[in-house]
Design a protein around this motif. Structure first.
Motif, PDB file in Angstrom:
ATOM      1  N   VAL A  77     -33.860  21.783 -39.749  1.00 48.44           N
ATOM      2  CA  VAL A  77     -34.191  20.477 -40.426  1.00 48.44           C
ATOM      3  C   VAL A  77     -34.306  20.787 -41.868  1.00 48.44           C
ATOM      4  N   ALA A  78     -34.779  21.671 -42.332  1.00 54.63           N
ATOM      5  CA  ALA A  78     -34.965  22.108 -43.699  1.00 54.63           C
ATOM      6  C   ALA A  78     -33.628  22.429 -44.390  1.00 54.63           C
ATOM      7  N   VAL A  79     -32.592  23.235 -43.713  1.00 56.15           N
ATOM      8  CA  VAL A  79     -31.285  23.530 -44.140  1.00 56.15           C
ATOM      9  C   VAL A  79     -30.739  22.172 -44.199  1.00 56.15           C
ATOM     10  N   ASP A  80     -30.749  21.328 -43.080  1.00 56.31           N
ATOM     11  CA  ASP A  80     -29.864  20.224 -43.155  1.00 56.31           C
ATOM     12  C   ASP A  80     -30.319  19.380 -44.352  1.00 56.31           C
ATOM     13  N   ALA A  81     -31.739  19.202 -44.674  1.00 59.70           N
ATOM     14  CA  ALA A  81     -32.021  18.398 -45.868  1.00 59.70           C
ATOM     15  C   ALA A  81     -31.930  18.976 -47.165  1.00 59.70           C
ATOM     16  N   CYS A  82     -31.741  20.183 -47.218  1.00 60.74           N
ATOM     17  CA  CYS A  82     -31.233  20.808 -48.441  1.00 60.74           C
ATOM     18  C   CYS A  82     -29.754  20.433 -48.701  1.00 60.74           C
ATOM     19  N   ARG A  83     -29.057  20.557 -47.453  1.00 62.25           N
ATOM     20  CA  ARG A  83     -27.440  20.177 -47.739  1.00 62.25           C
ATOM     21  C   ARG A  83     -27.391  18.903 -48.102  1.00 62.25           C
ATOM     22  N   ARG A  84     -28.075  18.033 -47.401  1.00 63.88           N
ATOM     23  CA  ARG A  84     -27.833  16.571 -47.674  1.00 63.88           C
ATOM     24  C   ARG A  84     -28.075  16.296 -49.301  1.00 63.88           C
ATOM     25  N   ASN A  85     -29.479  17.010 -49.615  1.00 62.97           N
ATOM     26  CA  ASN A  85     -29.827  16.606 -50.975  1.00 62.97           C
ATOM     27  C   ASN A  85     -28.776  17.320 -52.305  1.00 62.97           C
ATOM     28  N   VAL A  86     -28.287  18.481 -52.101  1.00 59.76           N
ATOM     29  CA  VAL A  86     -27.088  18.956 -52.633  1.00 59.76           C
ATOM     30  C   VAL A  86     -26.118  18.243 -53.058  1.00 59.76           C
ATOM     31  N   ARG A  87     -25.515  17.509 -51.732  1.00 57.86           N
ATOM     32  CA  ARG A  87     -24.253  16.806 -51.692  1.00 57.86           C
ATOM     33  C   ARG A  87     -24.775  15.408 -52.565  1.00 57.86           C
ATOM     34  N   ALA A  88     -26.082  14.658 -52.375  1.00 56.22           N
ATOM     35  CA  ALA A  88     -26.433  13.511 -52.841  1.00 56.22           C
ATOM     36  C   ALA A  88     -26.472  13.554 -54.158  1.00 56.22           C
ATOM     37  N   LEU A  89     -27.031  14.869 -54.762  1.00 57.64           N
ATOM     38  CA  LEU A  89     -27.166  14.907 -56.294  1.00 57.64           C
ATOM     39  C   LEU A  89     -25.805  15.656 -56.939  1.00 57.64           C
ATOM     40  N   GLY A  90     -24.785  15.689 -56.216  1.00 58.77           N
ATOM     41  CA  GLY A  90     -23.470  16.407 -56.746  1.00 58.77           C
ATOM     42  C   GLY A  90     -23.604  17.747 -57.541  1.00 58.77           C
ATOM     43  N   MET A  91     -24.458  18.392 -56.728  1.00 57.54           N
ATOM     44  CA  MET A  91     -24.730  19.752 -57.305  1.00 57.54           C
ATOM     45  C   MET A  91     -24.053  20.841 -56.335  1.00 57.54           C
ATOM     46  N   ALA A  92     -23.094  20.755 -55.388  1.00 53.75           N
ATOM     47  CA  ALA A  92     -22.230  21.567 -54.681  1.00 53.75           C
ATOM     48  C   ALA A  92     -21.585  22.569 -55.745  1.00 53.75           C
ATOM     49  N   GLY A  93     -21.494  23.765 -55.232  1.00 56.38           N
ATOM     50  CA  GLY A  93     -20.892  24.743 -56.353  1.00 56.38           C
ATOM     51  C   GLY A  93     -21.671  25.137 -57.185  1.00 56.38           C
ATOM     52  N   ARG A  94     -22.925  24.809 -57.569  1.00 55.72           N
ATOM     53  CA  ARG A  94     -24.152  25.125 -58.316  1.00 55.72           C
ATOM     54  C   ARG A  94     -25.051  25.519 -57.429  1.00 55.72           C
ATOM     55  N   VAL A  95     -25.347  25.006 -56.420  1.00 51.73           N
ATOM     56  CA  VAL A  95     -26.246  25.223 -55.781  1.00 51.73           C
ATOM     57  C   VAL A  95     -25.766  25.393 -54.447  1.00 51.73           C
ATOM     58  N   ASP A  96     -26.080  26.522 -53.613  1.00 51.97           N
ATOM     59  CA  ASP A  96     -25.843  27.120 -52.353  1.00 51.97           C
ATOM     60  C   ASP A  96     -27.174  27.115 -51.217  1.00 51.97           C
ATOM     61  N   VAL A  97     -26.768  26.816 -50.078  1.00 50.57           N
ATOM     62  CA  VAL A  97     -27.934  26.499 -49.141  1.00 50.57           C
ATOM     63  C   VAL A  97     -27.575  27.702 -48.070  1.00 50.57           C
ATOM     64  N   VAL A  98     -28.466  28.563 -47.863  1.00 48.61           N
ATOM     65  CA  VAL A  98     -28.366  29.695 -47.022  1.00 48.61           C
ATOM     66  C   VAL A  98     -29.101  29.434 -45.737  1.00 48.61           C
ATOM     67  N   ALA A  99     -28.786  29.579 -44.516  1.00 47.94           N
ATOM     68  CA  ALA A  99     -29.524  29.399 -43.514  1.00 47.94           C
ATOM     69  C   ALA A  99     -30.015  30.978 -42.802  1.00 47.94           C
ATOM     70  N   ASP A 100     -31.039  31.095 -43.184  1.00 51.94           N
ATOM     71  CA  ASP A 100     -31.689  32.497 -42.737  1.00 51.94           C
ATOM     72  C   ASP A 100     -33.085  32.484 -43.029  1.00 51.94           C
ATOM     73  N   THR A 101     -33.534  33.509 -42.282  1.00 55.29           N
ATOM     74  CA  THR A 101     -35.091  33.968 -42.562  1.00 55.29           C
ATOM     75  C   THR A 101     -35.098  34.626 -44.037  1.00 55.29           C
ATOM     76  N   VAL A 102     -36.270  34.307 -44.564  1.00 56.29           N
ATOM     77  CA  VAL A 102     -36.417  35.072 -45.869  1.00 56.29           C
ATOM     78  C   VAL A 102     -36.498  36.616 -45.824  1.00 56.29           C
ATOM     79  N   ASP A 103     -36.974  37.140 -44.524  1.00 53.94           N
ATOM     80  CA  ASP A 103     -37.132  38.409 -44.319  1.00 53.94           C
ATOM     81  C   ASP A 103     -35.719  39.341 -44.357  1.00 53.94           C
ATOM     82  N   ARG A 104     -34.889  38.616 -43.782  1.00 54.11           N
ATOM     83  CA  ARG A 104     -33.503  38.898 -43.405  1.00 54.11           C
ATOM     84  C   ARG A 104     -32.659  38.783 -44.751  1.00 54.11           C
ATOM     85  N   TYR A 105     -32.859  37.718 -45.622  1.00 56.29           N
ATOM     86  CA  TYR A 105     -31.935  37.733 -46.842  1.00 56.29           C
ATOM     87  C   TYR A 105     -32.499  38.534 -47.890  1.00 56.29           C
ATOM     88  N   VAL A 106     -33.773  38.643 -47.906  1.00 63.82           N
ATOM     89  CA  VAL A 106     -34.412  39.656 -48.837  1.00 63.82           C
ATOM     90  C   VAL A 106     -34.137  41.047 -48.676  1.00 63.82           C
TER      91      VAL A 106
END
Length: 190
Positions: A77-106
């Motif tokens: 639900v958080a990843v979906d909200a992030c993606r919707r917000n990025v699109r709505a604000l026109g920030m695609a390309g400047r803002v990437d959304v990653v669906a992953d745990t923080v542990d795996r990402y870092v």
């Protein structure tokens, strides 16, 4: 209602997951970014927003001039909200959304990729899990990078791994915010 406080997207509202997240209040975001702008940590920065939720912190950074932002969260639900917000604000390309745990990402971070890292974990995240995340963050920051941790005012202070050194901390009601800096910036010749 959660909205961007200032910058190019100032005043625009954000989609927030109905449950499972705790968006940073506008008052705290305004104070936090005032401090970060004083530290010259936002304009042109590469920003990592861990435990992103709606993406409010990272999107605020993008609105205020960050060059590139990565939002990381594992909840669908958080990843979906992030993606919707990025699109709505026109920030695609400047803002990437990653669906992953923080542990795996870092765990994959290696090198000075980020100038600003924002961590707003769930209030019930344990000190050990936060310390592990900060270890990974320390590997993925550039000299002079600023790292911010937001937690409950009742939580213990983060344990900053080298090369991160504490800069400051601020309390806003029930929210505590700690700032650290990549120490290499202090070792540079004058």
């Amino acid at each position: 209602m959660t909205r961007i406080v200032a910058g190019t997207a100032g005043g625009r509202t954000l989609v927030v997951p109905a449950k499972g997240t705790r968006p940073t209040s506008e008052r705290v975001r305004e104070a936090l970014f005032s401090r970060l702008e004083h530290l010259d940590a936002v304009e042109g920065a590469r920003v990592l927003d861990l435990y992103a939720g709606s993406g409010a912190l990272g999107l605020e950074a993008a609105s205020r001039g960050a060059a590139h932002v990565v939002l990381v969260d594992s909840a669908r639900v958080a990843v979906d909200a992030c993606r919707r917000n990025v699109r709505a604000l026109g920030m695609a390309g400047r803002v990437d959304v990653v669906a992953d745990t923080v542990d795996r990402y870092v765990a994959r971070l290696d090198g000075p990729a980020f100038d600003l890292v924002l961590l707003d974990p769930p209030y019930d995240l344990g000190d050990g899990a936060l310390a592990a995340a900060l270890e990974g963050v320390a590997r993925g920051t550039a000299p002079g990078a600023v790292v911010v941790v937001e937690r409950s005012a009742r939580a213990s202070a983060p344990v900053w791994p080298a090369p991160l050194v504490p800069l400051d901390d601020r309390r806003y009601g029930e929210t505590q915010v700690w700032f650290a800096e990549h120490a290499a910036a202090q070792e540079a010749p004058a």
